[in-house]
Scaffold this motif. Sequence first.
Motif, PDB file in Angstrom:
ATOM      1  N   LYS A 180      16.124  27.414  11.215  1.00 10.66           N
ATOM      2  CA  LYS A 180      15.779  26.450  12.260  1.00 10.66           C
ATOM      3  C   LYS A 180      14.773  25.423  11.790  1.00 10.66           C
ATOM      4  CE  LYS A 180      12.293  29.283  14.663  1.00 10.66           C
ATOM      5  NZ  LYS A 180      11.966  29.894  15.958  1.00 10.66           N
ATOM      6  N   ARG A 181      14.038  25.698  10.751  1.00 14.03           N
ATOM      7  CA  ARG A 181      13.057  24.732  10.246  1.00 14.03           C
ATOM      8  C   ARG A 181      13.722  23.431   9.847  1.00 14.03           C
ATOM      9  NH1 ARG A 181      10.638  28.626   5.728  1.00 14.03           N
ATOM     10  NH2 ARG A 181      12.881  28.645   5.330  1.00 14.03           N
ATOM     11  N   ARG A 182      14.996  23.507   9.461  1.00 11.72           N
ATOM     12  CA  ARG A 182      15.742  22.324   9.035  1.00 11.72           C
ATOM     13  C   ARG A 182      16.648  21.773  10.135  1.00 11.72           C
ATOM     14  NH1 ARG A 182      18.049  24.211   3.302  1.00 11.72           N
ATOM     15  NH2 ARG A 182      18.939  22.137   3.381  1.00 11.72           N
ATOM     16  N   ALA A 183      16.655  22.414  11.300  1.00 12.10           N
ATOM     17  CA  ALA A 183      17.518  21.982  12.399  1.00 12.10           C
ATOM     18  C   ALA A 183      17.106  20.586  12.863  1.00 12.10           C
ATOM     19  CB  ALA A 183      17.423  22.965  13.562  1.00 12.10           C
ATOM     20  N   PRO A 184      18.078  19.691  13.049  1.00 13.12           N
ATOM     21  CA  PRO A 184      17.743  18.318  13.444  1.00 13.12           C
ATOM     22  C   PRO A 184      17.412  18.188  14.927  1.00 13.12           C
ATOM     23  CG  PRO A 184      20.116  18.539  13.201  1.00 13.12           C
ATOM     24  CD  PRO A 184      19.512  19.870  12.805  1.00 13.12           C
ATOM     25  N   LEU A 185      16.390  17.386  15.189  1.00 14.32           N
ATOM     26  CA  LEU A 185      16.065  17.006  16.567  1.00 14.32           C
ATOM     27  C   LEU A 185      16.885  15.767  16.929  1.00 14.32           C
ATOM     28  CD1 LEU A 185      12.191  17.444  16.509  1.00 14.32           C
ATOM     29  CD2 LEU A 185      13.920  19.059  17.296  1.00 14.32           C
ATOM     30  N   ALA A 186      16.775  15.336  18.167  1.00 13.66           N
ATOM     31  CA  ALA A 186      17.552  14.180  18.631  1.00 13.66           C
ATOM     32  C   ALA A 186      17.255  12.924  17.818  1.00 13.66           C
ATOM     33  CB  ALA A 186      17.271  13.935  20.115  1.00 13.66           C
ATOM     34  N   ASP A 187      16.032  12.807  17.302  1.00 15.56           N
ATOM     35  CA  ASP A 187      15.681  11.606  16.525  1.00 15.56           C
ATOM     36  C   ASP A 187      16.055  11.723  15.049  1.00 15.56           C
ATOM     37  OD1 ASP A 187      13.784  13.332  15.490  1.00 15.56           O
ATOM     38  OD2 ASP A 187      12.055  12.233  16.260  1.00 15.56           O
ATOM     39  N   GLY A 188      16.713  12.839  14.680  1.00 14.52           N
ATOM     40  CA  GLY A 188      17.166  13.016  13.313  1.00 14.52           C
ATOM     41  C   GLY A 188      16.202  13.757  12.409  1.00 14.52           C
ATOM     42  N   ARG A 189      14.961  13.904  12.833  1.00 16.30           N
ATOM     43  CA  ARG A 189      13.999  14.644  12.021  1.00 16.30           C
ATOM     44  C   ARG A 189      14.265  16.137  12.116  1.00 16.30           C
ATOM     45  NH1 ARG A 189       8.228  13.248  14.096  1.00 16.30           N
ATOM     46  NH2 ARG A 189       9.342  13.512  16.053  1.00 16.30           N
ATOM     47  N   ALA A 190      13.948  16.843  11.025  1.00 17.08           N
ATOM     48  CA  ALA A 190      14.033  18.302  11.042  1.00 17.08           C
ATOM     49  C   ALA A 190      12.891  18.856  11.890  1.00 17.08           C
ATOM     50  CB  ALA A 190      13.950  18.850   9.626  1.00 17.08           C
ATOM     51  N   LEU A 191      13.125  20.013  12.480  1.00 17.31           N
ATOM     52  CA  LEU A 191      12.142  20.630  13.374  1.00 17.31           C
ATOM     53  C   LEU A 191      10.779  20.800  12.706  1.00 17.31           C
ATOM     54  CD1 LEU A 191      11.480  22.032  16.070  1.00 17.31           C
ATOM     55  CD2 LEU A 191      12.459  24.129  15.111  1.00 17.31           C
ATOM     56  N   LEU A 192      10.751  21.366  11.516  1.00 22.27           N
ATOM     57  CA  LEU A 192       9.468  21.569  10.839  1.00 22.27           C
ATOM     58  C   LEU A 192       8.814  20.238  10.482  1.00 22.27           C
ATOM     59  CD1 LEU A 192       7.297  23.357   9.624  1.00 22.27           C
ATOM     60  CD2 LEU A 192       8.700  23.565   7.560  1.00 22.27           C
ATOM     61  N   THR A 193       9.597  19.265  10.101  1.00 23.35           N
ATOM     62  CA  THR A 193       9.057  17.934   9.782  1.00 23.35           C
ATOM     63  C   THR A 193       8.390  17.334  11.022  1.00 23.35           C
ATOM     64  OG1 THR A 193      10.714  17.567   8.075  1.00 23.35           O
ATOM     65  CG2 THR A 193       9.655  15.603   9.005  1.00 23.35           C
ATOM     66  N   ALA A 194       9.028  17.484  12.177  1.00 20.67           N
ATOM     67  CA  ALA A 194       8.461  16.952  13.426  1.00 20.67           C
ATOM     68  C   ALA A 194       7.168  17.669  13.790  1.00 20.67           C
ATOM     69  CB  ALA A 194       9.476  17.079  14.550  1.00 20.67           C
ATOM     70  N   THR A 195       7.122  18.985  13.587  1.00 20.93           N
ATOM     71  CA  THR A 195       5.904  19.741  13.884  1.00 20.93           C
ATOM     72  C   THR A 195       4.777  19.308  12.955  1.00 20.93           C
ATOM     73  OG1 THR A 195       7.191  21.624  14.682  1.00 20.93           O
ATOM     74  CG2 THR A 195       4.910  22.049  14.069  1.00 20.93           C
ATOM     75  N   ARG A 196       5.078  19.158  11.672  1.00 23.82           N
ATOM     76  CA  ARG A 196       4.062  18.701  10.717  1.00 23.82           C
ATOM     77  C   ARG A 196       3.542  17.315  11.102  1.00 23.82           C
ATOM     78  NH1 ARG A 196       6.118  17.668   5.757  1.00 23.82           N
ATOM     79  NH2 ARG A 196       4.005  17.282   5.055  1.00 23.82           N
ATOM     80  N   ALA A 197       4.450  16.451  11.511  1.00 23.48           N
ATOM     81  CA  ALA A 197       4.041  15.095  11.901  1.00 23.48           C
ATOM     82  C   ALA A 197       3.138  15.124  13.127  1.00 23.48           C
ATOM     83  CB  ALA A 197       5.270  14.229  12.163  1.00 23.48           C
ATOM     84  N   ARG A 198       3.491  15.964  14.103  1.00 23.87           N
ATOM     85  CA  ARG A 198       2.654  16.050  15.312  1.00 23.87           C
ATOM     86  C   ARG A 198       1.272  16.577  14.958  1.00 23.87           C
ATOM     87  NH1 ARG A 198       3.588  15.346  20.714  1.00 23.87           N
ATOM     88  NH2 ARG A 198       4.730  13.659  19.722  1.00 23.87           N
ATOM     89  N   ALA A 199       1.211  17.629  14.158  1.00 22.99           N
ATOM     90  CA  ALA A 199      -0.091  18.161  13.743  1.00 22.99           C
ATOM     91  C   ALA A 199      -0.873  17.118  12.954  1.00 22.99           C
ATOM     92  CB  ALA A 199       0.098  19.424  12.912  1.00 22.99           C
ATOM     93  N   GLY A 200      -0.182  16.352  12.139  1.00 24.57           N
ATOM     94  CA  GLY A 200      -0.825  15.327  11.324  1.00 24.57           C
ATOM     95  C   GLY A 200      -1.419  14.185  12.118  1.00 24.57           C
ATOM     96  N   GLU A 201      -1.058  14.070  13.394  1.00 18.36           N
ATOM     97  CA  GLU A 201      -1.645  13.027  14.239  1.00 18.36           C
ATOM     98  C   GLU A 201      -3.118  13.310  14.538  1.00 18.36           C
ATOM     99  OE1 GLU A 201       0.744  12.424  17.729  1.00 18.36           O
ATOM    100  OE2 GLU A 201       2.562  12.158  16.538  1.00 18.36           O
ATOM    101  N   ARG A 202      -3.528  14.575  14.432  1.00 24.65           N
ATOM    102  CA  ARG A 202      -4.910  14.927  14.734  1.00 24.65           C
ATOM    103  C   ARG A 202      -5.628  15.643  13.597  1.00 24.65           C
ATOM    104  NH1 ARG A 202      -4.257  11.426  17.742  1.00 24.65           N
ATOM    105  NH2 ARG A 202      -4.693  11.394  19.962  1.00 24.65           N
TER     106      ARG A 202
END
Length: 194
Positions: free
Chosen positions: A20-42
């Motif tokens: 699931k870490r590589r599963a795509p979200l609606a915007d095309g990003r992988a799940l883990l990539t999106a989580t890393r990006a959200r954490a990286g905002e703060r």
Amino acid sequence: MKTLALIAAAGRARRFGSDKRRAPLADGRALLTATRARAGERFTDVRVILRADDRPADLAVPETAVIVSPRADQGLGLSLADAFAALLARDEPAEVVAVWLGDMPWVATETVDRLLAEAAGDRIVRPTLDHRPGFPVLFGRDLWPALAGNEQPDGARALVARHRRALVEIPVTDPGVLRDVDSPDDLNPAKTTV
């Protein structure tokens, strides 16, 4: 106060049926990539716990951000123990670590701000939604040795219970603190948005 985010992403996702870490979200990003990006905002420093057999490049995680958990298959608690032991061994200068699950990219940045405002070296700070505990959970440095010694496979629940006096709970209205991905249907944009 120096802080870092520690993303737990060493599980096998057996209920999901694939990685699931590589599963795509609606915007095309992988799940883990999106989580890393959200954490990286703060958090300017974001580390990811992976298994020894993972290839970080396959997950778009820089090698420098990886903490390998040799005991990942024994459960989240042991993955966290391995990671905190590694942070202590490296003499990590942070005072607070935010433990964040790799399948939770929907936590609002405002929620993280509220948690960080209460964080301290001797505290555990976690969000609650309708009295249910959520993520990320911030652990002050005083708690790291206990986390490194944790032998409970189901995370840090027992440790938090033993350190209730250090616990600060922040009631929030953010559903992202509880929203994770257990099945492919949980990725449905109608159910979840980033």
